[in-house]
Design a protein around this motif. Structure first.
Motif, PDB file in Angstrom:
ATOM      1  N   ILE A   1      -2.499  10.956  11.519  1.00 25.69           N
ATOM      2  CA  ILE A   1      -1.243  10.987  10.773  1.00 25.69           C
ATOM      3  C   ILE A   1      -1.256   9.912   9.687  1.00 25.69           C
ATOM      4  CG2 ILE A   1       0.120  11.914  12.685  1.00 25.69           C
ATOM      5  CD1 ILE A   1       1.023   9.029  13.281  1.00 25.69           C
ATOM      6  N   GLY A   2      -0.454  10.129   8.666  1.00 28.59           N
ATOM      7  CA  GLY A   2      -0.406   9.123   7.605  1.00 28.59           C
ATOM      8  C   GLY A   2       0.524   9.532   6.484  1.00 28.59           C
ATOM      9  N   TYR A   3       0.362   8.856   5.363  1.00 32.67           N
ATOM     10  CA  TYR A   3       1.189   9.114   4.180  1.00 32.67           C
ATOM     11  C   TYR A   3       0.299   9.430   2.989  1.00 32.67           C
ATOM     12  CZ  TYR A   3       4.182   6.078   7.039  1.00 32.67           C
ATOM     13  OH  TYR A   3       4.884   5.491   8.068  1.00 32.67           O
ATOM     14  N   ALA A   4       0.762  10.334   2.145  1.00 30.72           N
ATOM     15  CA  ALA A   4       0.061  10.620   0.893  1.00 30.72           C
ATOM     16  C   ALA A   4       1.069  10.611  -0.249  1.00 30.72           C
ATOM     17  CB  ALA A   4      -0.626  11.976   0.957  1.00 30.72           C
ATOM     18  N   MET A   5       0.721   9.910  -1.324  1.00 28.59           N
ATOM     19  CA  MET A   5       1.562   9.909  -2.523  1.00 28.59           C
ATOM     20  C   MET A   5       1.081  11.059  -3.412  1.00 28.59           C
ATOM     21  SD  MET A   5       4.087   8.573  -4.199  1.00 28.59           S
ATOM     22  CE  MET A   5       4.434   6.914  -3.581  1.00 28.59           C
TER      23      MET A   5
ATOM     24  N   SER B   1      -1.878   5.327   3.787  1.00 31.24           N
ATOM     25  CA  SER B   1      -2.193   4.874   5.143  1.00 31.24           C
ATOM     26  C   SER B   1      -2.468   6.094   5.995  1.00 31.24           C
ATOM     27  CB  SER B   1      -1.016   4.112   5.774  1.00 31.24           C
ATOM     28  OG  SER B   1      -0.774   2.905   5.112  1.00 31.24           O
ATOM     29  N   ALA B   2      -3.440   6.001   6.893  1.00 33.65           N
ATOM     30  CA  ALA B   2      -3.704   7.088   7.844  1.00 33.65           C
ATOM     31  C   ALA B   2      -4.412   6.528   9.051  1.00 33.65           C
ATOM     32  CB  ALA B   2      -4.555   8.180   7.195  1.00 33.65           C
ATOM     33  N   VAL B   3      -4.096   7.084  10.216  1.00 31.86           N
ATOM     34  CA  VAL B   3      -4.692   6.581  11.461  1.00 31.86           C
ATOM     35  C   VAL B   3      -4.574   7.652  12.538  1.00 31.86           C
ATOM     36  CG1 VAL B   3      -2.609   5.545  12.479  1.00 31.86           C
ATOM     37  CG2 VAL B   3      -4.848   4.439  12.843  1.00 31.86           C
ATOM     38  N   TRP B   4      -5.383   7.547  13.559  1.00 32.48           N
ATOM     39  CA  TRP B   4      -5.330   8.456  14.713  1.00 32.48           C
ATOM     40  C   TRP B   4      -4.228   7.997  15.654  1.00 32.48           C
ATOM     41  CZ3 TRP B   4      -7.058  12.989  16.466  1.00 32.48           C
ATOM     42  CH2 TRP B   4      -7.102  13.252  17.843  1.00 32.48           C
ATOM     43  N   SER B   5      -3.342   8.937  16.004  1.00 24.57           N
ATOM     44  CA  SER B   5      -2.312   8.643  17.001  1.00 24.57           C
ATOM     45  C   SER B   5      -2.798   9.111  18.367  1.00 24.57           C
ATOM     46  CB  SER B   5      -1.006   9.356  16.653  1.00 24.57           C
ATOM     47  OG  SER B   5      -0.147   9.351  17.789  1.00 24.57           O
ATOM     48  N   PRO B   6      -3.034   8.177  19.280  1.00 23.22           N
ATOM     49  CA  PRO B   6      -3.569   8.571  20.597  1.00 23.22           C
ATOM     50  C   PRO B   6      -2.634   9.497  21.357  1.00 23.22           C
ATOM     51  CG  PRO B   6      -3.823   6.207  20.245  1.00 23.22           C
ATOM     52  CD  PRO B   6      -2.940   6.728  19.138  1.00 23.22           C
ATOM     53  N   ARG B   7      -1.322   9.308  21.224  1.00 30.23           N
ATOM     54  CA  ARG B   7      -0.454  10.171  22.044  1.00 30.23           C
ATOM     55  C   ARG B   7      -0.185  11.507  21.382  1.00 30.23           C
ATOM     56  NH1 ARG B   7       5.461   7.183  21.995  1.00 30.23           N
ATOM     57  NH2 ARG B   7       5.071   5.952  20.120  1.00 30.23           N
ATOM     58  N   LEU B   8      -0.195  11.551  20.045  1.00 31.41           N
ATOM     59  CA  LEU B   8      -0.037  12.841  19.370  1.00 31.41           C
ATOM     60  C   LEU B   8      -1.363  13.588  19.316  1.00 31.41           C
ATOM     61  CD1 LEU B   8       2.216  11.785  16.344  1.00 31.41           C
ATOM     62  CD2 LEU B   8       2.922  12.969  18.448  1.00 31.41           C
TER      63      LEU B   8
ATOM     64  N   ILE C   1       0.826  -1.200   0.000  1.00 35.50           N
ATOM     65  CA  ILE C   1       0.000   0.000   0.000  1.00 35.50           C
ATOM     66  C   ILE C   1       0.869   1.262   0.000  1.00 35.50           C
ATOM     67  CG2 ILE C   1      -0.427  -0.245   2.508  1.00 35.50           C
ATOM     68  CD1 ILE C   1      -2.708   1.420  -0.088  1.00 35.50           C
ATOM     69  N   ASP C   2       1.776   1.399   0.950  1.00 37.55           N
ATOM     70  CA  ASP C   2       2.622   2.601   0.973  1.00 37.55           C
ATOM     71  C   ASP C   2       3.695   2.532  -0.109  1.00 37.55           C
ATOM     72  OD1 ASP C   2       1.243   3.557   3.278  1.00 37.55           O
ATOM     73  OD2 ASP C   2       2.437   2.179   4.487  1.00 37.55           O
TER      74      ASP C   2
ATOM     75  N   ALA D   1      17.612   8.775 -10.069  1.00 38.10           N
ATOM     76  CA  ALA D   1      18.322   9.644  -9.130  1.00 38.10           C
ATOM     77  C   ALA D   1      18.784  10.921  -9.832  1.00 38.10           C
ATOM     78  CB  ALA D   1      19.513   8.899  -8.524  1.00 38.10           C
ATOM     79  N   ALA D   2      19.209  10.767 -11.079  1.00 39.99           N
ATOM     80  CA  ALA D   2      19.695  11.937 -11.829  1.00 39.99           C
ATOM     81  C   ALA D   2      18.545  12.858 -12.230  1.00 39.99           C
ATOM     82  CB  ALA D   2      20.458  11.462 -13.076  1.00 39.99           C
ATOM     83  N   GLU D   3      17.436  12.264 -12.644  1.00 39.41           N
ATOM     84  CA  GLU D   3      16.319  13.066 -13.147  1.00 39.41           C
ATOM     85  C   GLU D   3      15.427  13.588 -12.035  1.00 39.41           C
ATOM     86  OE1 GLU D   3      14.245  10.518 -15.847  1.00 39.41           O
ATOM     87  OE2 GLU D   3      15.836  10.578 -17.375  1.00 39.41           O
ATOM     88  N   GLY D   4      15.459  12.929 -10.891  1.00 39.81           N
ATOM     89  CA  GLY D   4      14.534  13.267  -9.812  1.00 39.81           C
ATOM     90  C   GLY D   4      13.205  12.568 -10.013  1.00 39.81           C
ATOM     91  N   THR D   5      12.442  12.418  -8.929  1.00 41.66           N
ATOM     92  CA  THR D   5      11.147  11.738  -9.035  1.00 41.66           C
ATOM     93  C   THR D   5      10.058  12.765  -9.268  1.00 41.66           C
ATOM     94  OG1 THR D   5      10.736  11.901  -6.670  1.00 41.66           O
ATOM     95  CG2 THR D   5      11.867   9.929  -7.439  1.00 41.66           C
ATOM     96  N   ARG D   6       8.947  12.298  -9.820  1.00 42.29           N
ATOM     97  CA  ARG D   6       7.822  13.194 -10.082  1.00 42.29           C
ATOM     98  C   ARG D   6       6.866  13.266  -8.899  1.00 42.29           C
ATOM     99  NH1 ARG D   6       6.343  10.527 -15.722  1.00 42.29           N
ATOM    100  NH2 ARG D   6       6.692   8.825 -14.281  1.00 42.29           N
ATOM    101  N   ARG D   7       6.870  12.214  -8.078  1.00 43.20           N
ATOM    102  CA  ARG D   7       5.955  12.191  -6.933  1.00 43.20           C
ATOM    103  C   ARG D   7       6.719  11.733  -5.697  1.00 43.20           C
ATOM    104  NH1 ARG D   7       2.468   6.749  -8.742  1.00 43.20           N
ATOM    105  NH2 ARG D   7       4.331   5.450  -8.937  1.00 43.20           N
ATOM    106  N   ARG D   8       6.113  11.921  -4.556  1.00 46.12           N
ATOM    107  CA  ARG D   8       6.799  11.540  -3.321  1.00 46.12           C
ATOM    108  C   ARG D   8       5.760  11.130  -2.279  1.00 46.12           C
ATOM    109  NH1 ARG D   8      10.117  16.102  -0.872  1.00 46.12           N
ATOM    110  NH2 ARG D   8      10.867  16.338  -3.021  1.00 46.12           N
ATOM    111  N   LEU D   9       6.118  10.183  -1.427  1.00 50.25           N
ATOM    112  CA  LEU D   9       5.243   9.772  -0.333  1.00 50.25           C
ATOM    113  C   LEU D   9       5.490  10.730   0.836  1.00 50.25           C
ATOM    114  CD1 LEU D   9       3.186   7.434   0.298  1.00 50.25           C
ATOM    115  CD2 LEU D   9       5.043   6.389   1.607  1.00 50.25           C
ATOM    116  N   ALA D  10       4.553  11.633   1.042  1.00 48.29           N
ATOM    117  CA  ALA D  10       4.720  12.666   2.058  1.00 48.29           C
ATOM    118  C   ALA D  10       4.053  12.253   3.361  1.00 48.29           C
ATOM    119  CB  ALA D  10       4.084  13.965   1.553  1.00 48.29           C
ATOM    120  N   GLY D  11       4.630  12.663   4.475  1.00 48.40           N
ATOM    121  CA  GLY D  11       3.926  12.550   5.744  1.00 48.40           C
ATOM    122  C   GLY D  11       2.806  13.576   5.769  1.00 48.40           C
ATOM    123  N   VAL D  12       1.641  13.202   6.262  1.00 47.52           N
ATOM    124  CA  VAL D  12       0.544  14.174   6.353  1.00 47.52           C
ATOM    125  C   VAL D  12      -0.123  14.109   7.721  1.00 47.52           C
ATOM    126  CG1 VAL D  12      -0.034  14.318   3.885  1.00 47.52           C
ATOM    127  CG2 VAL D  12      -1.079  12.526   5.292  1.00 47.52           C
ATOM    128  N   GLU D  13      -0.591  15.270   8.143  1.00 51.65           N
ATOM    129  CA  GLU D  13      -1.505  15.339   9.280  1.00 51.65           C
ATOM    130  C   GLU D  13      -2.864  15.733   8.732  1.00 51.65           C
ATOM    131  OE1 GLU D  13       1.488  16.939  12.766  1.00 51.65           O
ATOM    132  OE2 GLU D  13      -0.410  17.983  12.394  1.00 51.65           O
TER     133      GLU D  13
END
Lengths: 388, 388
Positions: free
Chosen positions: A344-348, A333-340, A253-254, A288-300
Motif C-alpha cells: 500500500i502507499g500513495y501516488a501523486m 511512500s509505499a510499503v508491505w502491510s503484513p495484516r492486509l 515526501i508525501d 479551491a475554486a479552480e480545483g487541483t490538477r493532481r492528487r495524492l491517491a491511495g494505491v495498492e
C-alpha cells in the motif's frame, strides 16, 4: 541499487544534534538513526515487522525529540499564530491542541505540526522536518505584531500502542485517561516537568510526553520504561507501515512546500468560516475554486512484499493494450502491510488518474508492477484519526 | 561512547533527497553520507587522512549538491537581497560572488552562503544547512518588494586541490584561469549548462561547478573524472581537517542562529559604510558598540591525535592550582592536523578566556586535556581565504 539498499551514514563532527534521550537510545541498542530537523532520530532497534507487531499489540516508546518546538509568546501571540495556518484557532481552547498545517503565500505547505495552546497567548508548534522558526521569524519582521519566537527546551517522546494507556496512567494518574484526542495536561513526574498529550503518529492509542528540561531525558526515559516493564514496553522507531495504513502523511515526501493542502487530502484544514486574514488565504480560495490538477491517491501495488521505497517510483497510466503509457506521476511512500497482505502507499498523479479503481503501472526496483487507486486510509477507515 | 564512535544510519523512505550525482557517488564506492538540507551528502570514500593528503597534493571532487540555492529574481531582487545581509551588495558586480552571512533581526546568523550575482536583479545563495528559502519567503511577505523566490535546479560540485586548476582548464578552457577569487563564468560543457566559480571550502586552490540541469549529473561527473584521470583525480568528502586548519567555520556547530557575527570572527562582514536598511542592522550596531560577551577562540589541545569531536566538549578555565575551574564554554570543532602534528579547533568561551595564550581544560572522551588559545587560521595565515 536494490529495494533493501541500506545506507551507512557516519556522523562527522558535532553539527548534528543529539536528543536528551540519545544516550538511553544507544544503551537500548538502537541500530539506526536518520536525521530530522538537524538532529538524530532513532529509526529502529529490531526488525521493522517485529516493531510493527509490538505497536499493534503492546506499547512502544519513540524518541521524537526531533519534533522541535517553535514557541510563540507575547501580547499578539494568538493573532500571529492564527496568521500562520488556515485552521481557525479561535476554536482551540487553552489546554487543547490541533493538527495544523502552516501555509505559504501560494498555499504551499511549510510544515504540518501539532499545535498546543498553553495559554491565551502561548503556543507550541511540534514540527515536522523544516525550519519553521526561520519562517516564523521572517513573517514576524514586518507584521507589526508583538511576539517572541524561540525554540524552547522541549523534547517529545511518543508512547504508542494499546497498552500505552496503562503506562501513562501509572506515571501520571487517572487524570490523563480523561484526555480527549489532541488535548493535554501540564504536569510533572516527581519534579520532571512535562506536558502529556493525547496524540501520536501511529493510528493506535497513544500519548506524547513533552519533556521540558533537557537535562533529565535519560531519567524520564528510565521512568517510562520501568512503568511499562511488565507490559513488555520497548523502544522502537516510528512505524512507517502503521502510519501508511492509517493514511498519515510524512512531510518532506508525501507533501512538501510544492504541494497545496487540497491535492494531498488536507483540504479539510482550510476552515471556511475562519475570520480575518491568514497566509495563503487568497491562493487557497483560488485553488479551491479552480480545483487541483493532481492528487495524492491511495494505491495498492500488486505482487509480493515490497520494502519501503527509498526513491520516488515512476507511475504510468495503463495503456489501452494493458501496457503502460507515459509517466504521469510518482509513488511517494509505499510499503508491505503484513495484516492486509498487500503493498500500500500513495501516488501523486493527475486528477484523471486519481479516481478509485484507476489502473496504474509502478516502476519498482524489481521491475514494473500493476497498481490500482484505492481509498485511504487503508485500515479501519472508521477509526481514522479525529480531525480535531 | 568513544571518540571513534561510528553511527550507522539507515535511510527509511524517500523523504531524504538524492543528488544528481548520487548514483555516481555510489558507484565510486562512497562509504558514508550525512544529511544536509534534507539531502544526502557524501562524506568519505577512503581513509580521512588519505583524502586530506589528496586534497593537499592533488585534486579532489566533492558532491556538494546539498548546497541548495535560493534564487532571487524580479524587479526588486537587488533591493531584497541587499536587505538579507550586512554586506554591501552595491559592491558586488554581475559575474561576481561573495561569501555573505544572512542575519536575523537580533543579529543572529541564519546562514552563511556564497552569493552569486547572475544579473542586476538575479541572485543565487548557495546555502549551508538551514531552510533559507522559508526565511526569505517570510521576509518577502510584508516587504512590499516584488521578488520571485525559488529553489532552482542547480547542484554544485567542488573541484579542490592544487591540480584543480588544470582540470577546469581542460574542461572549460583558459578563460576560467583568469577568474579572480569569488568570480564566476556561465558556460557549458558540450551542452551541459554550468556556472564555474573560483570558490571552495578547503583553503586550497579550488573551483565549484554549478550544474544547471539535474538530469545530467552523472554525465558531468564522468566528464570531470575523465579530465583529471591522469592527475589522480578522486572523489572525497569535504575535509574537516583542512577547513579547520584554514579557519573556516561550519554552520550549525561553529556558528548558529544563536551567534552574532562578532563573536565568531565574522564582524568584517558588517559593512560599516553600507547605505540603507538591512535585517539586523540595529542589533549589530548595538552589539558592536557594547562588545560581545563570548568569542569563538582558536584552540590547541595537548596530547596525541584526537578524532573529530562528535559532541561539544566542555571547556573549563585553568584554576589557580593548575586544575580546572567552572565550565566556561565548549569546543565546537576539533581535529588532529597531520602536518601541524597538533590538535586544533574552536572553543566558544567568554571574552576573558579568549585572549591568545589563555590556558584552558577540555573534557574529551578520553579524559581532560590541557589546551591553550591560539591565533586562527592555524595554517598559512597569510594565505587566508580572501574576504572579498
Amino acid at each position: 541499487m536494490t529495494a533493501t539498499f541500506d545506507m551507512a551514514l557516519i556522523q562527522r563532527g558535532a553539527r548534528l544534534r543529539r536528543s536528551p534521550y540519545f544516550d538511553a537510545t544507544l544503551r537500548a541498542g538502537c541500530r539506526s538513526y536518520t536525521v530530522y530537523n538537524h538532529m538524530f532520530l532513532p529509526t529502529r532497534y529490531d526488525d521493522l515487522h517485529a516493531e510493527y507487531e509490538r505497536l499493534l499489540t503492546g506499547v512502544t516508546v519513540w524518541d521524537v525529540s526531533v519534533e522541535r518546538q517553535v514557541e510563540i509568546k507575547g501580547p499578539d501571540a494568538f493573532e500571529f499564530t492564527n496568521l500562520l495556518t488556515p485552521r481557525d484557532l479561535s476554536k482551540c481552547a487553552v489546554g487543547q491542541g490541533k493538527y495544523v498545517i502552516v501555509t505559504a503565500d501560494d498555499g504551499g505547505i511549510v510544515n504540518d505540526p501539532v499545535l498546543l495552546r498553553l495559554g491565551e497567548n502561548h503556543f507550541w508548534l511540534a514540527l515536522a522536518d523544516s525550519d519553521v522558526l526561520l519562517w516564523a521569524k521572517g513573517v514576524a519582521l514586518n507584521s507589526g505584531l508583538d511576539v517572541e519566537l524561540c525554540e524552547p527546551d522541549v523534547s517529545p517522546m511518543q508512547v504508542q500502542g494499546p497498552k500505552s494507556k496503562e503506562v501513562v496512567r501509572r506515571l501520571f494518574g487517572d487524570a490523563v485517561l480523561g484526555l480527549r484526542y489532541y488535548w493535554f495536561l501540564e504536569t510533572d513526574l516527581d519534579g520532571i516537568p512535562v506536558v502529556v498529550t493525547r496524540t501520536g503518529w501511529s493510528g493506535e492509542v497513544g500519548y506524547e510526553i513533552y519533556l521540558r528540561d533537557g537535562s533529565r531525558g535519560v531519567e524520564l526515559w528510565d521512568r517510562v520504561m520501568d512503568a511499562g516493564a511488565d507490559l513488555g514496553i520497548a523502544p522502537t522507531g516510528p512505524s512507517d507501515i502503521r502510519r501508511i495504513e492509517a493514511g498519515i502523511l510524512n512531510y518532506g515526501i508525501d507533501m512538501t512546500l510544492d504541494n497545496n493542502p487540497y491535492e494531498v487530502g488536507l483540504g479539510w484544514q482550510v476552515d471556511g468560516d475562519k475570520e480575518g486574514d491568514y497566509i495563503g488565504r487568497e491562493a487557497l480560495a483560488r485553488i479551491a475554486a479552480e480545483g487541483t490538477r493532481r492528487r495524492l491517491a491511495g494505491v495498492e501495488i500488486a505482487g509480493g512484499p515490497l520494502d519501503l521505497n527509498m526513491t520516488r517510483w515512476p507511475v504510468r497510466g495503463e495503456g489501452s493494450g494493458g501496457g503502460g503509457g507515459e509517466q504521469v506521476g510518482v509513488v511517494t511512500s509505499a510499503v508491505w502491510s503484513p495484516r492486509l497482505k498487500r503493498n500500500i502507499g500513495y501516488a501523486m498523479v493527475p486528477v484523471a488518474f486519481a479516481e478509485i479503481g484507476t489502473r496504474l503501472r509502478v516502476a519498482t526496483p524489481d521491475g514494473e508492477r500493476a497498481a490500482s487507486v484505492v481509498r485511504r486510509p487503508f485500515v479501519d477507515p472508521d477509526k481514522e484519526i479525529p480531525k480535531s
